[in-house]
Write an enzyme that holds these catalytic residues in place. Structure first.
Site, PDB file in Angstrom:
ATOM      1  N   ASN A  45     -13.553  88.576 113.052  1.00 21.61           N
ATOM      2  CA  ASN A  45     -12.094  88.526 112.904  1.00 21.61           C
ATOM      3  C   ASN A  45     -11.442  88.708 114.272  1.00 21.61           C
ATOM      4  O   ASN A  45     -12.120  88.914 115.267  1.00 21.61           O
ATOM      5  CB  ASN A  45     -11.599  89.557 111.877  1.00 21.61           C
ATOM      6  N   TYR A  46     -10.132  88.632 114.303  1.00 20.00           N
ATOM      7  CA  TYR A  46      -9.404  88.577 115.581  1.00 20.00           C
ATOM      8  C   TYR A  46      -9.163  89.934 116.244  1.00 20.00           C
ATOM      9  O   TYR A  46      -8.484  90.004 117.259  1.00 20.00           O
ATOM     10  CB  TYR A  46      -8.040  87.925 115.357  1.00 20.00           C
TER      11      TYR A  46
END
Ligand code: CTP
Length: 403
Positions: free
Chosen positions: A212-213
């Site tokens: 994920n970011y």
């Protein structure tokens, strides 16, 4: 009660402004508080107040030059910088602020500033137009970004007989600012703080993962801030490009949620505070291929994903009385209710809510806008701030709930 400044080594830098006469009182207050004070004056400061006054008040010869002219004795700016627990420039003229901001080390004061590892404070004092000038604002912003604390100038009558912002803060207020800083700096000493940070990567095959970011910036800012308050920090970090520089932060690098859980459980046993700032992947592939999946032979694949363990909830089940457990919630809708529900389900004392609806909050940014919810129902919403300022707010909230 003894002052938090008692026994501290303070370098007091005095620069050439009319407020230099107030530095005599400041030095006197430091000495009264039990500090050891070494004065460094810039050459022009000596036009405003004599070295004799300052050496009499502090009991130490004042340093201005790199060496003593008649004996050739060398004054080591490195030794002075390292000796200092606190480095205070008061008054700080526009000229010295500019030199500090750009590293123009042409005198003993700025050279020592560049050599010090102590916390640095400046108390600007100048005429109102100089204070308001864009270059002064720029230099102060640079110094702030470098970690220098600015003790704001006050409004009032100035030496020019004009009235406005530019008066040096009163010596008693400078002493109070330093005392508050020291008291906060030691507020977590003896505590062990566990922090999870960053994303987790869940392997698909040797070259691919689900992630994920999350940048890890919030967790790393919390780790540095807790270490600055005297805590021993275990930072369990997923793959990020941040680095922790404080020597009291021990980083345990992990990749997957499973590895993060194992490292967090190990550190939690003797932790006083645990802050779950990681963006843990919710799912991991049920099977991991041991060879790279070749596209040529695999025109279509589907992955079966299995829920990962919930690290916060696992620690929440295992917690001992007195341990403080803090979580984060990143929500897009029905934010407060969802966050409060997460806090209950995971047995947390406090949850820090960021909303993806707020510009400047959430993943990858250097800023964050949070609302803090406590298990007792109290809630506080904060403005948009840098992640290191948000980290201080969160630690203040944690320290308040520890009392
Ligand atoms: N958390 C955790 N382990 C997980 C998932 C979340 O420790 N497997 C922690 C996070 O670090 C955070 C808190 O739990 O402190 C909430 O994370 P969030 O992703 O918002 O919650 P989820 O439980 O995953 O809920 P959902 O994704 O359904 O909103």
């Amino acid at each position: 009660m003894s002052s938090p400044l008692s026994g501290k080594h303070i370098v007091l830098g005095i620069t050439g402004g009319i407020a230099a006469y107030k530095s005599a009182l400041l030095a006197r207050l430091f000495v009264k508080a039990g500090a050891e004070v070494q004065v460094i004056m810039t050459p022009s400061a000596r036009e405003f107040i004599t070295p004799l006054t300052m050496s009499t008040l502090t009991g130490k010869p004042v340093i201005t030059e790199f060496f003593t002219a008649n004996t050739g004795e060398w004054h080591s700016h490195v030794d002075l910088g390292l000796w200092a627990d606190l480095f205070v420039v008061a008054p700080a003229t526009a000229c010295t602020l500019a030199k500090m901001a750009t590293g123009v080390a042409d005198n003993m004061l700025v050279t020592s500033y560049l050599s010090t590892r102590a916390d640095v404070f400046v108390a600007p004092a100048m005429d109102l137009d100089m204070m308001a000038h864009a270059s002064t604002a720029r230099n102060l912003a640079t110094l702030r970004a470098d970690g220098v604390r600015v003790i704001e100038a006050a409004e009032g009558e100035l030496a020019s007989h004009l009235s406005g912002k530019g008066r040096m803060a009163e010596p008693a207020d400078i002493v109070a600012a330093l005392e508050a800083h020291i008291a906060q700096a030691e507020s977590m000493s003896g505590k062990h703080v566990l922090i999870t940070a960053g994303p987790t990567y869940e392997r698909i095959d040797p070259v691919r993962f689900i992630g994920n970011y999350s940048s890890g910036k919030m967790g790393y800012a919390l780790a540095e801030a807790a270490a600055r308050r005297g805590a021993r920090v275990t930072l369990v970090s997923g793959p990020v490009s941040c680095v922790a520089s404080h020597p009291s932060v021990r980083v345990v690098h992990v990749e997957s949620a499973r590895e993060m859980l194992d490292a967090a459980q190990a550190a939690f046993t003797d932790a006083d505070v645990a802050i779950m700032a990681a963006a843990v992947a919710d799912y991991a592939p049920a099977t991991v291929e041991d060879k790279k999946v070749k596209r040529e032979h695999t025109p279509e694949i589907s992955l079966t994903l299995r829920a990962n363990p919930d690290i916060a909830a696992t620690l929440g089940e295992a917690r001992r009385p007195g341990q403080i457990l803090v979580g984060f919630a990143l929500e897009t809708d029905n934010e407060q209710a969802n966050a409060a529900d997460k806090m209950r389900r995971k047995h947390l004392d406090m949850i820090v809510l960021n909303s993806l609806r707020d510009a400047g909050a959430g993943f990858g940014t250097d800023t964050n806008k949070v609302t803090v919810l406590h298990a007792d129902g109290t809630t506080r919403a904060y403005e948009l701030k840098s992640k290191s300022e948000v980290a201080e707010d969160i630690l203040n909230e944690i320290e308040a709930c520890a009392h």
